[in-house]
Design a protein around this motif. Structure first.
Motif, PDB file in Angstrom:
ATOM      1  N   LEU A 167       0.826  -1.210   0.000  1.00 51.48           N
ATOM      2  CA  LEU A 167       0.000   0.000   0.000  1.00 51.48           C
ATOM      3  C   LEU A 167       0.859   1.259   0.000  1.00 51.48           C
ATOM      4  N   ILE A 168       2.011   1.199   0.673  1.00 54.27           N
ATOM      5  CA  ILE A 168       2.953   2.322   0.624  1.00 54.27           C
ATOM      6  C   ILE A 168       3.376   2.569  -0.814  1.00 54.27           C
ATOM      7  N   ALA A 169       3.691   1.481  -1.516  1.00 54.04           N
ATOM      8  CA  ALA A 169       4.150   1.584  -2.898  1.00 54.04           C
ATOM      9  C   ALA A 169       3.068   2.118  -3.826  1.00 54.04           C
ATOM     10  N   GLN A 170       1.826   1.956  -3.425  1.00 54.02           N
ATOM     11  CA  GLN A 170       0.720   2.475  -4.223  1.00 54.02           C
ATOM     12  C   GLN A 170       0.439   3.936  -3.914  1.00 54.02           C
ATOM     13  N   GLY A 171       1.229   4.513  -3.016  1.00 53.35           N
ATOM     14  CA  GLY A 171       1.120   5.930  -2.728  1.00 53.35           C
ATOM     15  C   GLY A 171       0.169   6.308  -1.624  1.00 53.35           C
ATOM     16  N   LEU A 172      -0.261   5.338  -0.816  1.00 53.63           N
ATOM     17  CA  LEU A 172      -1.201   5.650   0.257  1.00 53.63           C
ATOM     18  C   LEU A 172      -0.466   6.199   1.480  1.00 53.63           C
ATOM     19  N   SER A 173      -1.084   7.168   2.141  1.00 50.24           N
ATOM     20  CA  SER A 173      -0.543   7.708   3.382  1.00 50.24           C
ATOM     21  C   SER A 173      -0.876   6.753   4.528  1.00 50.24           C
ATOM     22  N   ASN A 174      -0.291   7.020   5.709  1.00 50.60           N
ATOM     23  CA  ASN A 174      -0.592   6.187   6.872  1.00 50.60           C
ATOM     24  C   ASN A 174      -2.081   6.211   7.187  1.00 50.60           C
ATOM     25  N   ALA A 175      -2.686   7.393   7.109  1.00 50.53           N
ATOM     26  CA  ALA A 175      -4.111   7.520   7.412  1.00 50.53           C
ATOM     27  C   ALA A 175      -4.952   6.707   6.429  1.00 50.53           C
ATOM     28  N   ARG A 194       8.718  -1.100  11.450  1.00 49.92           N
ATOM     29  CA  ARG A 194       9.268  -2.456  11.426  1.00 49.92           C
ATOM     30  C   ARG A 194       9.705  -2.856  10.020  1.00 49.92           C
ATOM     31  N   ILE A 195       8.938  -2.434   9.026  1.00 46.46           N
ATOM     32  CA  ILE A 195       9.296  -2.719   7.629  1.00 46.46           C
ATOM     33  C   ILE A 195      10.641  -2.096   7.295  1.00 46.46           C
ATOM     34  N   LEU A 196      10.816  -0.842   7.676  1.00 49.46           N
ATOM     35  CA  LEU A 196      12.071  -0.145   7.373  1.00 49.46           C
ATOM     36  C   LEU A 196      13.252  -0.803   8.066  1.00 49.46           C
ATOM     37  N   VAL A 197      13.046  -1.208   9.319  1.00 46.88           N
ATOM     38  CA  VAL A 197      14.130  -1.853  10.071  1.00 46.88           C
ATOM     39  C   VAL A 197      14.478  -3.209   9.455  1.00 46.88           C
ATOM     40  N   LYS A 198      13.476  -4.018   9.166  1.00 43.98           N
ATOM     41  CA  LYS A 198      13.715  -5.360   8.633  1.00 43.98           C
ATOM     42  C   LYS A 198      14.387  -5.325   7.262  1.00 43.98           C
ATOM     43  N   LEU A 199      14.014  -4.355   6.448  1.00 41.00           N
ATOM     44  CA  LEU A 199      14.556  -4.290   5.094  1.00 41.00           C
ATOM     45  C   LEU A 199      15.790  -3.400   4.989  1.00 41.00           C
ATOM     46  N   GLY A 200      16.143  -2.747   6.090  1.00 39.98           N
ATOM     47  CA  GLY A 200      17.319  -1.882   6.077  1.00 39.98           C
ATOM     48  C   GLY A 200      17.141  -0.670   5.188  1.00 39.98           C
ATOM     49  N   LEU A 201      15.944  -0.099   5.199  1.00 37.21           N
ATOM     50  CA  LEU A 201      15.622   1.045   4.347  1.00 37.21           C
ATOM     51  C   LEU A 201      15.533   2.313   5.178  1.00 37.21           C
ATOM     52  N   ARG A 202      15.725   3.448   4.513  1.00 36.28           N
ATOM     53  CA  ARG A 202      15.757   4.721   5.229  1.00 36.28           C
ATOM     54  C   ARG A 202      14.381   5.318   5.460  1.00 36.28           C
ATOM     55  N   ASP A 203      13.503   5.213   4.473  1.00 40.17           N
ATOM     56  CA  ASP A 203      12.227   5.910   4.569  1.00 40.17           C
ATOM     57  C   ASP A 203      11.207   5.275   3.639  1.00 40.17           C
ATOM     58  N   ARG A 204      10.009   5.878   3.581  1.00 36.96           N
ATOM     59  CA  ARG A 204       8.914   5.338   2.791  1.00 36.96           C
ATOM     60  C   ARG A 204       9.209   5.369   1.294  1.00 36.96           C
ATOM     61  N   THR A 205       9.925   6.377   0.857  1.00 35.60           N
ATOM     62  CA  THR A 205      10.259   6.445  -0.564  1.00 35.60           C
ATOM     63  C   THR A 205      11.093   5.243  -0.966  1.00 35.60           C
ATOM     64  N   GLN A 206      12.099   4.925  -0.145  1.00 35.64           N
ATOM     65  CA  GLN A 206      12.923   3.761  -0.423  1.00 35.64           C
ATOM     66  C   GLN A 206      12.103   2.472  -0.328  1.00 35.64           C
ATOM     67  N   ALA A 207      11.130   2.440   0.567  1.00 32.04           N
ATOM     68  CA  ALA A 207      10.264   1.261   0.692  1.00 32.04           C
ATOM     69  C   ALA A 207       9.447   1.068  -0.577  1.00 32.04           C
ATOM     70  N   ALA A 208       8.948   2.167  -1.149  1.00 35.77           N
ATOM     71  CA  ALA A 208       8.170   2.075  -2.382  1.00 35.77           C
ATOM     72  C   ALA A 208       9.037   1.568  -3.529  1.00 35.77           C
ATOM     73  N   VAL A 209      10.240   2.088  -3.626  1.00 34.08           N
ATOM     74  CA  VAL A 209      11.169   1.631  -4.664  1.00 34.08           C
ATOM     75  C   VAL A 209      11.450   0.141  -4.490  1.00 34.08           C
ATOM     76  N   PHE A 210      11.689  -0.271  -3.250  1.00 36.94           N
ATOM     77  CA  PHE A 210      11.952  -1.681  -2.948  1.00 36.94           C
ATOM     78  C   PHE A 210      10.797  -2.556  -3.419  1.00 36.94           C
ATOM     79  N   ALA A 211       9.576  -2.130  -3.147  1.00 37.66           N
ATOM     80  CA  ALA A 211       8.401  -2.925  -3.508  1.00 37.66           C
ATOM     81  C   ALA A 211       8.306  -3.142  -5.009  1.00 37.66           C
ATOM     82  N   TYR A 212       8.641  -2.124  -5.783  1.00 40.41           N
ATOM     83  CA  TYR A 212       8.595  -2.266  -7.240  1.00 40.41           C
ATOM     84  C   TYR A 212       9.788  -3.059  -7.760  1.00 40.41           C
ATOM     85  N   GLU A 213      10.961  -2.847  -7.170  1.00 40.67           N
ATOM     86  CA  GLU A 213      12.152  -3.568  -7.630  1.00 40.67           C
ATOM     87  C   GLU A 213      12.019  -5.073  -7.387  1.00 40.67           C
TER      88      GLU A 213
END
Length: 222
Positions: A167-175, A194-213
């Motif tokens: 859902l982060i990768a789809q551009g949804l906010s926390n709310a 927890r997602i950021l810690v487990k995947l070693g990512l810095r922020d939501r933008t990097q999480a979205a990139v990760f999801a697509y990659e």
């Protein structure tokens, strides 16, 4: 807490203009300026800013490689906000891959500039949902198959965390995620952390990139 900002751009007017605007904010301080990528890397080590506003096209060393060098070390806490003229500049995608936390158009208003710095410094989502969808979808269409090590790392997430990442990768906010999953927004924030810690990512933008990659999320029509 005051947010320490450094501006890296080869155009003096851009550096000075952004410096004036940001120094008017009570919680933001411009601690330095860099004239190119090499200068930026050196001054980050010297000044330890929280956020770097990084132009992509600069002499000596471009913004993409400078971003990679600044954010690359595992202990780096510096966030990079890419400055660009066009919202779908092809180099923006490479900057995200290099570790940038998002991007900002150079014609942004003073309020947009200050808010972008605050959001990036806080590790939250910089890109508005509609921009995220368009930007990351275009990013995902670029050549390059998902890398196996990334796909394997998705397995570290719980089912709910994987759902939140999607859902982060789809551009949804926390709310918005909270509404869709029928949970409290604070619960979503916990999942994101927890997602950021487990995947070693810095922020939501990097999480979205990760999801697509990793192929966890595919752009519409792909």
């Amino acid at each position: 807490m005051t947010i320490r900002v450094m501006i890296a751009d080869d155009q003096m007017m851009v550096r000075q203009g952004f410096s004036v605007l940001l120094n008017l904010e009570p919680d933001i301080e411009v601690v330095g300026q860099a004239v190119d990528g090499l200068d930026a890397v050196a001054k980050v080590a010297e000044l330890a800013p929280d956020v770097v506003l990084m132009d992509i096209r600069m002499p000596e060393l471009g913004g993409i490689e400078a971003t990679r060098r600044i954010t690359g070390p595992p202990d780096s806490q510096v966030k990079v906000l890419v400055l660009t003229t066009f919202d779908l500049d092809e180099y923006v995608y490479e900057a995200l891959r290099a570790g940038a936390s998002g991007f900002l158009l150079k014609d942004a208003s003073a309020d947009e500039l200050a808010q972008a710095v605050r959001v990036v410094a806080g590790g939250d989502a910089l890109l508005a949902p509609n921009i995220t969808k368009r930007l990351i979808s275009e990013f995902a269409r670029m050549p390059g198959a998902p890398r196996q090590p990334l796909r394997e790392r998705v397995g570290d997430l719980t089912e709910r965390e994987t759902e939140v990442l999607s859902l982060i990768a789809q551009g949804l906010s926390n709310a918005e995620i909270a509404v869709q999953l029928i949970v409290a927004e604070q619960t979503v924030k916990t999942h994101v952390s927890r997602i950021l810690v487990k995947l070693g990512l810095r922020d939501r933008t990097q999480a979205a990139v990760f999801a697509y990659e990793t192929g966890l999320v595919r752009p519409a029509g792909y």
